[in-house]
Every structure is written in C-alpha cells, then in structure tokens.
Design an enzyme around this catalytic site. Structure first.
Site, PDB file in Angstrom:
ATOM      1  N   MET A 215       0.886  -1.193  -0.060  1.00  0.00           N
ATOM      2  CA  MET A 215      -0.092  -0.181  -0.030  1.00  0.00           C
ATOM      3  C   MET A 215       0.754   1.169  -0.020  1.00  0.00           C
ATOM      4  SD  MET A 215      -3.040  -1.378   2.419  1.00  0.00           S
ATOM      5  CE  MET A 215      -2.141  -1.661   3.886  1.00  0.00           C
ATOM      6  N   ALA A 217       3.079   4.366   0.517  1.00  0.00           N
ATOM      7  CA  ALA A 217       3.761   4.681   1.726  1.00  0.00           C
ATOM      8  C   ALA A 217       2.960   4.314   3.255  1.00  0.00           C
ATOM      9  CB  ALA A 217       3.683   6.347   1.730  1.00  0.00           C
ATOM     10  N   GLY A 219       2.369   1.341   3.829  1.00  0.00           N
ATOM     11  CA  GLY A 219       3.005  -0.046   4.130  1.00  0.00           C
ATOM     12  C   GLY A 219       2.411  -1.250   3.646  1.00  0.00           C
ATOM     13  N   GLY A 245       8.113  -2.794  -5.550  1.00  0.00           N
ATOM     14  CA  GLY A 245       7.122  -3.898  -5.399  1.00  0.00           C
ATOM     15  C   GLY A 245       8.047  -5.150  -5.628  1.00  0.00           C
ATOM     16  N   ASP A 246       8.929  -5.187  -6.822  1.00  0.00           N
ATOM     17  CA  ASP A 246      10.082  -6.137  -6.833  1.00  0.00           C
ATOM     18  C   ASP A 246      10.928  -6.288  -5.645  1.00  0.00           C
ATOM     19  OD1 ASP A 246       8.593  -6.203  -9.358  1.00  0.00           O
ATOM     20  OD2 ASP A 246      10.028  -4.849 -10.105  1.00  0.00           O
TER      21      ASP A 246
END
Length: 300
Positions: A215, A217, A219, A245-246
């Site tokens: 999500m 910033a 977390g 995300g990776d």
C-alpha cells in the site's frame, strides 16, 4: 536456489531528466539500459543479498538477445526459453518528483512455445527452493498461466509467490501459491468492493496460502494462516518507485526459504521496498536506507 520467472522479459530503458516538458525538447541527464521485467528485478535484489538465483522466462529476437547479454554481464545466471517473437522494450522517464512508464505489450507467444516453456520450467524446479512468478503476460498466453505454473511447483513441494494483475491475479489462487502479492489497486480490481482485508481474505479463501498487499507509503498488510499483520512505515522515501514492489517480493521470497515469523518477513520486505525507491533504477536498493528504516517499521 530461488527461480524467478519473467514471461514478458524486457529491455528496460530509464531516462533521468531534471524535469519533463511534454510540449518541448527534453535533455536527458542519464540513461540506463538493462535487462528487465519484474522477475529480473527480483533476481537482482536477491543476488545482491547473497542468494543463489536463476532467471528464466521467454526471450526472442534482437531485444531478447540484448536481455540475455545483459544478464550475463551482470553475473545473473539465466536459463531462458527462446521464442520467435521479439521481446519488448520498456521506457521509464523519471525526474526528482515523478516517474512515467511506457510499457510495450510484448511478443505474441504460440501455444507450442508455451508448452515448450512449461516442460523447460519443470526441469528447472528440480533445483529450486522457491519460485517467483511475476509481471505481465505476453500476448497469446492464457490468463491462468501463473496458476498452472504455481500448481506445478506446489505438486513438487516448491513454494511460490505470484505478483500479477487483472485476470492472471484472479486465476492465481487456483494454483495454490504460497503467497499472492497484489498492490492495493490490483487487489481492488481483482476483488471489487469491500476493504483490502476482505479482498485479501477472499483470495486466500480461493487457495492462496497468504496474501500480502502493498500500500505504498502506508506499508503492507498480510493475511496469513497465522493471522493478519500490518507493517507501518516510519517515513516516506522520495525517488523512483518503479522497482519497489519487486524488492518487496524479493524480501518475501527470502521468507519462503528462511522460515522467519511473519512479522520479521514483513519488516524485511517493507524495508527493501522503501530502500528501492531511493535508487534510480529498478532491481537495486539503497543499503543505508534499508539499515535506517528496517528497525523503525512497526508491525501490528
């Protein structure tokens, strides 16, 4: 060894600019060209953390050869499966405050090429401790391709992570992956209506072992067999969020081969995601940012 599967491999081009004038001429301050696709970025982070990795996926044409050459130059072991179509190029234009992505759709893949890759993938699983299945699907592949690959891994006792969007994400739980990792927008598209927690529980109820929702910033949230956990970030990191995300997925993959408690897994994954924002290109993370933010992440 952790295998990363990138079915829509790419040559990633990143332009760094001081600011973008969409109606004028822009002077590029730095250019980065490297093998990309979400699984490749995951493999780079895992390799930087000292893990044995193997990159596989579909590659073809001059762009595919450039991708393979860059993987070799970077010291990333690869076992790619050749196809007739030319692999894609992606472009990221980034300034100090914004990043714009331009992603080509990728080559058309035939049913015969997919069948050949599935056989190839099956042979690689013999040496795997975990598998990461991530990114978009090239044209021609059925939406349940990740579910199929996750199921093959599950039948052989190999845990898997699926990081996908749209129909591939909706189908993925049928493959019994250990972890699904959508972001909040992807989850909302896959399970419309309701809260993120309700959406994550719905996907887990369809067969996923756990669902971790990123999500930004705000977390992370994880719905697992051990309970529901949230990781709250102490501050925001400015920079290029393209590979965050990776890096986060790389942290979760480590949790499959180093069976730490879920709070520790989430803290490491969230810290890696934040540290990736501080670097200009995907597949890297800033170790100083990681060291600073990791102990400050609050798990509830």
């Amino acid at each position: 060894m952790i295998i990363t599967v990138t079915l829509n491999l790419a040559l990633d081009v990143t332009y760094q600019v001081p600011g973008v004038d969409w109606d004028g001429v822009n002077r590029v301050s730095a250019v980065h060209r490297r093998a990309g696709g979400k699984g490749v970025n995951v493999a780079r982070v895992l390799a930087a953390l000292g893990r044995d990795v193997l990159v596989t996926g579909l590659a073809g044409g001059p762009t595919g050869r450039a991708v393979e050459a860059d993987l070799h130059a970077a010291g990333l072991p690869a076992a790619l499966y050749g196809i007739a179509g030319d692999s894609r190029t992606t472009l990221a234009v980034t300034d100090p405050d914004h990043t714009a992505l331009f992603n080509e759709p990728g080559p058309e893949v035939t049913a015969g090429e997919l069948a050949g890759f599935v056989r190839h993938y099956g042979t690689l699983l013999a040496g795997a401790d975990a598998v990461v299945l991530s990114g978009s699907l090239p044209r021609g592949l059925p939406a349940d391709t990740y579910a199929t690959l996750a199921a093959i891994a599950a039948d052989r006792g190999v845990p898997s992570i699926v990081d996908a969007d749209g129909d591939p994400l909706r189908h993925a739980p049928k493959g019994r992956p250990s972890i699904l990792k959508p972001n909040a927008d992807e989850l909302a598209r896959a399970v419309p209506g309701g809260t993120p927690a309700e959406g994550a529980r719905a996907l887990r109820g369809q067969g996923a072992g756990a669902v971790v929702v990123s999500m930004g910033a705000d977390g992370l949230m994880a719905v697992t067999g051990e309970g529901t956990f949230a990781a709250r970030m102490p501050y925001s990191v400015r920079g290029n969020p393209t590979g965050a995300g990776d890096s986060l997925v790389a942290g979760l993959a480590l949790g499959l081969v180093e069976p730490d408690p879920w709070p520790d897994r989430l803290r490491r994954a969230a810290a890696l995601g934040a540290a990736a924002v501080a670097r200009p290109v995907a597949g890297e993370f800033d170790p100083d940012v990681y060291a600073d933010i990791h102990p400050q992440i609050i798990i509830t």
